[in-house]
Design a protein around this motif. Structure first.
Motif, PDB file in Angstrom:
ATOM      1  N   PRO A 169       0.804  -1.230   0.000  1.00 21.07           N
ATOM      2  CA  PRO A 169       0.000   0.000   0.000  1.00 21.07           C
ATOM      3  C   PRO A 169       0.833   1.275   0.000  1.00 21.07           C
ATOM      4  O   PRO A 169       0.298   2.356  -0.229  1.00 21.07           O
ATOM      5  CB  PRO A 169      -0.787  -0.120   1.293  1.00 21.07           C
ATOM      6  N   LEU A 170       2.152   1.152   0.259  1.00 16.35           N
ATOM      7  CA  LEU A 170       2.953   2.376   0.372  1.00 16.35           C
ATOM      8  C   LEU A 170       3.168   3.040  -0.974  1.00 16.35           C
ATOM      9  O   LEU A 170       3.643   4.170  -1.038  1.00 16.35           O
ATOM     10  CB  LEU A 170       4.298   2.059   1.033  1.00 16.35           C
ATOM     11  N   GLY A 171       2.838   2.343  -2.038  1.00 14.15           N
ATOM     12  CA  GLY A 171       2.997   2.929  -3.358  1.00 14.15           C
ATOM     13  C   GLY A 171       1.807   3.740  -3.823  1.00 14.15           C
ATOM     14  O   GLY A 171       1.745   4.156  -4.978  1.00 14.15           O
ATOM     15  N   LEU A 172       0.860   3.976  -2.948  1.00  6.75           N
ATOM     16  CA  LEU A 172      -0.337   4.714  -3.332  1.00  6.75           C
ATOM     17  C   LEU A 172      -0.056   6.214  -3.522  1.00  6.75           C
ATOM     18  O   LEU A 172       0.803   6.788  -2.848  1.00  6.75           O
ATOM     19  CB  LEU A 172      -1.419   4.556  -2.259  1.00  6.75           C
ATOM     20  N   LEU A 173      -0.752   6.803  -4.453  1.00  8.64           N
ATOM     21  CA  LEU A 173      -0.909   8.260  -4.513  1.00  8.64           C
ATOM     22  C   LEU A 173       0.399   9.025  -4.675  1.00  8.64           C
ATOM     23  O   LEU A 173       0.680  10.001  -3.984  1.00  8.64           O
ATOM     24  CB  LEU A 173      -1.649   8.753  -3.253  1.00  8.64           C
ATOM     25  N   GLY A 174       1.269   8.533  -5.558  1.00 10.57           N
ATOM     26  CA  GLY A 174       2.426   9.344  -5.941  1.00 10.57           C
ATOM     27  C   GLY A 174       3.752   9.001  -5.299  1.00 10.57           C
ATOM     28  O   GLY A 174       4.729   9.733  -5.492  1.00 10.57           O
ATOM     29  N   ALA A 175       3.869   7.932  -4.538  1.00  7.51           N
ATOM     30  CA  ALA A 175       5.175   7.538  -3.997  1.00  7.51           C
ATOM     31  C   ALA A 175       6.101   7.121  -5.134  1.00  7.51           C
ATOM     32  O   ALA A 175       5.651   6.647  -6.185  1.00  7.51           O
ATOM     33  CB  ALA A 175       5.005   6.399  -3.000  1.00  7.51           C
ATOM     34  N   LYS A 176       7.387   7.280  -4.935  1.00  8.98           N
ATOM     35  CA  LYS A 176       8.377   6.947  -5.961  1.00  8.98           C
ATOM     36  C   LYS A 176       9.539   6.183  -5.341  1.00  8.98           C
ATOM     37  O   LYS A 176       9.817   6.321  -4.151  1.00  8.98           O
ATOM     38  CB  LYS A 176       8.899   8.221  -6.634  1.00  8.98           C
ATOM     39  N   ALA A 177      10.204   5.390  -6.175  1.00  6.95           N
ATOM     40  CA  ALA A 177      11.386   4.659  -5.716  1.00  6.95           C
ATOM     41  C   ALA A 177      12.419   4.625  -6.833  1.00  6.95           C
ATOM     42  O   ALA A 177      12.070   4.548  -8.014  1.00  6.95           O
ATOM     43  CB  ALA A 177      11.013   3.229  -5.304  1.00  6.95           C
ATOM     44  N   TRP A 178      13.679   4.705  -6.459  1.00  9.62           N
ATOM     45  CA  TRP A 178      14.746   4.616  -7.462  1.00  9.62           C
ATOM     46  C   TRP A 178      16.047   4.188  -6.782  1.00  9.62           C
ATOM     47  O   TRP A 178      16.163   4.151  -5.560  1.00  9.62           O
ATOM     48  CB  TRP A 178      14.920   5.937  -8.208  1.00  9.62           C
ATOM     49  N   VAL A 179      17.022   3.820  -7.612  1.00 12.27           N
ATOM     50  CA  VAL A 179      18.350   3.441  -7.137  1.00 12.27           C
ATOM     51  C   VAL A 179      19.359   4.429  -7.685  1.00 12.27           C
ATOM     52  O   VAL A 179      19.386   4.710  -8.889  1.00 12.27           O
ATOM     53  CB  VAL A 179      18.722   2.011  -7.585  1.00 12.27           C
ATOM     54  N   GLU A 180      20.175   4.965  -6.786  1.00 10.54           N
ATOM     55  CA  GLU A 180      21.277   5.837  -7.189  1.00 10.54           C
ATOM     56  C   GLU A 180      22.598   5.100  -6.983  1.00 10.54           C
ATOM     57  O   GLU A 180      22.750   4.357  -6.007  1.00 10.54           O
ATOM     58  CB  GLU A 180      21.273   7.119  -6.359  1.00 10.54           C
ATOM     59  N   TYR A 181      23.536   5.307  -7.902  1.00  8.40           N
ATOM     60  CA  TYR A 181      24.834   4.630  -7.814  1.00  8.40           C
ATOM     61  C   TYR A 181      25.870   5.604  -7.268  1.00  8.40           C
ATOM     62  O   TYR A 181      26.297   6.534  -7.945  1.00  8.40           O
ATOM     63  CB  TYR A 181      25.225   4.071  -9.177  1.00  8.40           C
ATOM     64  N   GLN A 182      26.231   5.379  -6.015  1.00  6.83           N
ATOM     65  CA  GLN A 182      27.199   6.238  -5.335  1.00  6.83           C
ATOM     66  C   GLN A 182      28.581   5.614  -5.368  1.00  6.83           C
ATOM     67  O   GLN A 182      28.733   4.382  -5.280  1.00  6.83           O
ATOM     68  CB  GLN A 182      26.814   6.398  -3.866  1.00  6.83           C
ATOM     69  N   PRO A 183      29.635   6.411  -5.450  1.00 10.59           N
ATOM     70  CA  PRO A 183      30.973   5.858  -5.268  1.00 10.59           C
ATOM     71  C   PRO A 183      31.150   5.326  -3.853  1.00 10.59           C
ATOM     72  O   PRO A 183      30.516   5.811  -2.912  1.00 10.59           O
ATOM     73  CB  PRO A 183      31.895   7.057  -5.543  1.00 10.59           C
ATOM     74  N   LYS A 184      32.006   4.318  -3.718  1.00 14.09           N
ATOM     75  CA  LYS A 184      32.220   3.719  -2.401  1.00 14.09           C
ATOM     76  C   LYS A 184      33.256   4.490  -1.584  1.00 14.09           C
ATOM     77  O   LYS A 184      33.161   4.570  -0.364  1.00 14.09           O
ATOM     78  CB  LYS A 184      32.659   2.265  -2.556  1.00 14.09           C
ATOM     79  N   GLY A 185      34.283   5.017  -2.250  1.00 19.27           N
ATOM     80  CA  GLY A 185      35.323   5.741  -1.515  1.00 19.27           C
ATOM     81  C   GLY A 185      36.696   5.457  -2.074  1.00 19.27           C
ATOM     82  O   GLY A 185      37.073   5.955  -3.137  1.00 19.27           O
ATOM     83  N   VAL A 186      37.456   4.615  -1.378  1.00 15.83           N
ATOM     84  CA  VAL A 186      38.813   4.265  -1.799  1.00 15.83           C
ATOM     85  C   VAL A 186      38.840   2.786  -2.157  1.00 15.83           C
ATOM     86  O   VAL A 186      38.508   1.924  -1.334  1.00 15.83           O
ATOM     87  CB  VAL A 186      39.852   4.575  -0.702  1.00 15.83           C
ATOM     88  N   VAL A 187      39.261   2.506  -3.385  1.00 18.29           N
ATOM     89  CA  VAL A 187      39.352   1.131  -3.883  1.00 18.29           C
ATOM     90  C   VAL A 187      40.817   0.697  -3.883  1.00 18.29           C
ATOM     91  O   VAL A 187      41.694   1.414  -4.390  1.00 18.29           O
ATOM     92  CB  VAL A 187      38.765   1.020  -5.303  1.00 18.29           C
ATOM     93  N   GLY A 188      41.076  -0.475  -3.312  1.00 13.20           N
ATOM     94  CA  GLY A 188      42.404  -1.074  -3.368  1.00 13.20           C
ATOM     95  C   GLY A 188      42.469  -2.090  -4.494  1.00 13.20           C
ATOM     96  O   GLY A 188      41.538  -2.869  -4.688  1.00 13.20           O
ATOM     97  N   VAL A 189      43.566  -2.092  -5.238  1.00 13.13           N
ATOM     98  CA  VAL A 189      43.766  -3.029  -6.349  1.00 13.13           C
ATOM     99  C   VAL A 189      45.092  -3.746  -6.127  1.00 13.13           C
ATOM    100  O   VAL A 189      46.142  -3.106  -6.032  1.00 13.13           O
ATOM    101  CB  VAL A 189      43.784  -2.303  -7.711  1.00 13.13           C
ATOM    102  N   ILE A 190      45.039  -5.073  -6.041  1.00 11.04           N
ATOM    103  CA  ILE A 190      46.255  -5.883  -5.961  1.00 11.04           C
ATOM    104  C   ILE A 190      46.414  -6.560  -7.308  1.00 11.04           C
ATOM    105  O   ILE A 190      45.604  -7.415  -7.691  1.00 11.04           O
ATOM    106  CB  ILE A 190      46.180  -6.913  -4.825  1.00 11.04           C
ATOM    107  N   ALA A 191      47.453  -6.171  -8.041  1.00 14.63           N
ATOM    108  CA  ALA A 191      47.607  -6.585  -9.433  1.00 14.63           C
ATOM    109  C   ALA A 191      48.619  -7.722  -9.565  1.00 14.63           C
ATOM    110  O   ALA A 191      49.564  -7.825  -8.775  1.00 14.63           O
ATOM    111  CB  ALA A 191      48.049  -5.396 -10.282  1.00 14.63           C
ATOM    112  N   PRO A 192      48.460  -8.581 -10.581  1.00 14.46           N
ATOM    113  CA  PRO A 192      49.383  -9.690 -10.813  1.00 14.46           C
ATOM    114  C   PRO A 192      50.502  -9.288 -11.771  1.00 14.46           C
ATOM    115  O   PRO A 192      50.546  -8.157 -12.262  1.00 14.46           O
ATOM    116  CB  PRO A 192      48.475 -10.741 -11.453  1.00 14.46           C
TER     117      PRO A 192
END
Length: 471
Positions: A92-115
């Motif tokens: 029922p929470l979707g009644l009368l104009g509610a909206k939902a979406w997904v935003e893609y945020q950066p995580k922060g600092v990525v570590g990469v261990i390379a071969p």
């Protein structure tokens, strides 16, 4: 500056920058591409020095162009990848104009261990995804390619402050300390055994981890296959980088009656591509003495246990009189399960061949081994192809070729089980290095009351429950 200090400074700079604009991400991607393009000749020289000899043209294809192409792909598609995803809302929470979406945020600092096997490409590919997603990056390079590592550390400051991108080199102790840092995401490419240690090290910080490992990637040659095409493509894939590829075909499963023709086809294809080996600039050396000795020890083990060893040496060169660490394509026939070449990932130009009687027998052979990073099927029989795809599990598949599904930027690249965890490349890489953040916006009206989920409960509540339970 220590690794921990660099991480802290990168995270502080990241938090101060939020939100990370698409223009800032694109600028970092362009600088990353320029870092490789501007220094392409120097990187090729460093790669060849690290390997003892490495084909310059191969390095340009796999490590220079192969690094810039995914960056350019990310620049081209970034705007589309970064758009929020609209999602439906439910009663029922979707009644009368509610909206939902997904935003893609950066995580922060990525570590990469390379071969070490593709020490530019397997640095820059993850960087492409991480920068596209809006992150900062720290890289631990391989101690087996020290000249390439040193060149990265030398040139990076011309393109990036350490708050955006930083490189660190050193042996296992440095790698262990790097893996134990509280990154916002950690990607490791390398051996399965080391991958287990990386996962343990990251666990204390609850760091999300992507593991790109390896395993014994099989080739199934169907009875309907074009054997000339199949053997040429397997030989090309197996001899690229002298077989030092996580996706290299590790063993072949061939119909019993076709074994001789398969062996002959492999020999002809290898001889045509590499009529000589020792002085051939197109053919790469084994990375170091330890790995060269390992490969020869495994051949001695197979020979002692009854295998037939065929070296493809068209010019009859004397490999024992040189320290060039070049090894010809070596075909191991009558390979049995007790041989090391059938137990461990080979990572060199050694190719065991196993016979099968039925397609289901070949599938069973694949399935009784750990799930591989890649699986390759050659054949025109659509029903058999479908059966191989349906009845096996692997990280990825190339049909009528080997390895090259990795080059398709819009296909996820990753393993499953012992061959890896998670995936990246293209849009999948963008999402791996992003946090998919759920957002729900409620309507202005008192929806909870209208839907009967606001106390005091009554008939409207029962009605709402019944409706939800109906689906």
């Amino acid at each position: 500056m220590t690794m921990r200090e660099t991480l802290d400074r990168q995270r502080q700079a990241f938090m101060a920058e939020l939100p990370v604009s698409l223009s800032a991400r694109t600028d970092r991607l362009r600088r990353a591409a320029a870092m490789i393009a501007d220094n392409a000749d120097r990187f090729c020289d460093a790669l060849s020095e690290d390997f003892g000899h490495r084909s310059r043209e191969q390095s340009m294809v796999t490590d220079i162009a192969g690094s810039i192409a995914p960056i350019n792909h990310a620049i081209k598609h970034l705007d589309h990848w970064a758009r929020p995803d609209k999602r439906s809302v439910q009663f029922p929470l979707g009644l009368l104009g509610a909206k939902a979406w997904v935003e893609y945020q950066p995580k922060g600092v990525v570590g990469v261990i390379a071969p070490w096997n593709f020490p530019v490409n397997l640095v820059m590919g993850p960087i492409a995804g991480a920068f596209a997603a809006g992150n900062r990056v720290m890289v631990k390079t391989s101690e087996f390619t020290p000249r390439t590592a040193a060149l990265f550390e030398e040139v990076v400051s011309d393109y990036f402050p350490s708050e955006e991108l930083a490189f660190f080199s050193g042996g296992p102790e440095v790698g262990k300390a790097f893996a134990e840092l509280p990154f916002d995401h950690l990607l490791f490419t390398g051996a399965t055994a080391i991958g287990r240690h990386i996962l343990h090290a990251a666990a204390d910080n609850l760091t999300p981890v992507t593991l790109e490992l390896g395993g014994k990637s099989p080739v199934i040659v169907g009875r309907s296959a074009d054997l000339y095409q199949a053997t040429e493509r397997v030989a090309l894939g197996k001899m690229l980088n002298a077989g030092q590829i996580c996706l290299a075909p590790d063993y072949m499963l061939v119909p019993a009656e076709a074994e001789e023709r398969v062996v002959d086809g492999l020999k002809q294809a290898a001889s045509a591509m590499y009529p000589t080996l020792l002085a051939n600039p197109d053919y790469t050396s084994i990375i170091n003495d330890r790995h060269f000795q390992r490969l020869n020890d495994w051949l001695d083990d197979a020979r002692a246990k009854g295998a037939t060893i065929d070296q493809v040496n068209p010019a009859n060169e004397d490999f024992g009189s040189t320290n060039a660490r070049k090894m010809p394509l070596t075909i191991v026939r009558d390979a049995t399960d007790d041989m090391t070449v059938m137990q461990e990932e080979i990572f060199g130009p050694i190719l065991p061949i196993r016979r099968y009687d039925t397609t289901d027998g070949a599938i069973e052979e694949v399935n009784r081994r750990p799930r591989p990073l890649g699986l390759y099927y050659f054949g025109r029989d659509e029903a058999e192809r479908r059966r191989v795809l349906d009845r096996t599990i692997s990280g990825g598949v190339s049909l009528d070729d080997v390895i090259f599904h990795v080059s398709m930027e819009e296909l996820p690249f990753g393993g499953i089980g012992p061959s890896g965890m998670g995936a990246y490349h293209g849009r999948d890489g963008f999402r791996t290095f992003s946090h998919a953040r759920a957002v729900f916006k409620q309507a202005k009206l008192d929806v909870a009351k209208l839907a009967g989920i606001k106390p005091p409960y009554g008939p409207a509540t029962i009605k709402a429950v019944r409706r939800q339970m109906k689906g």
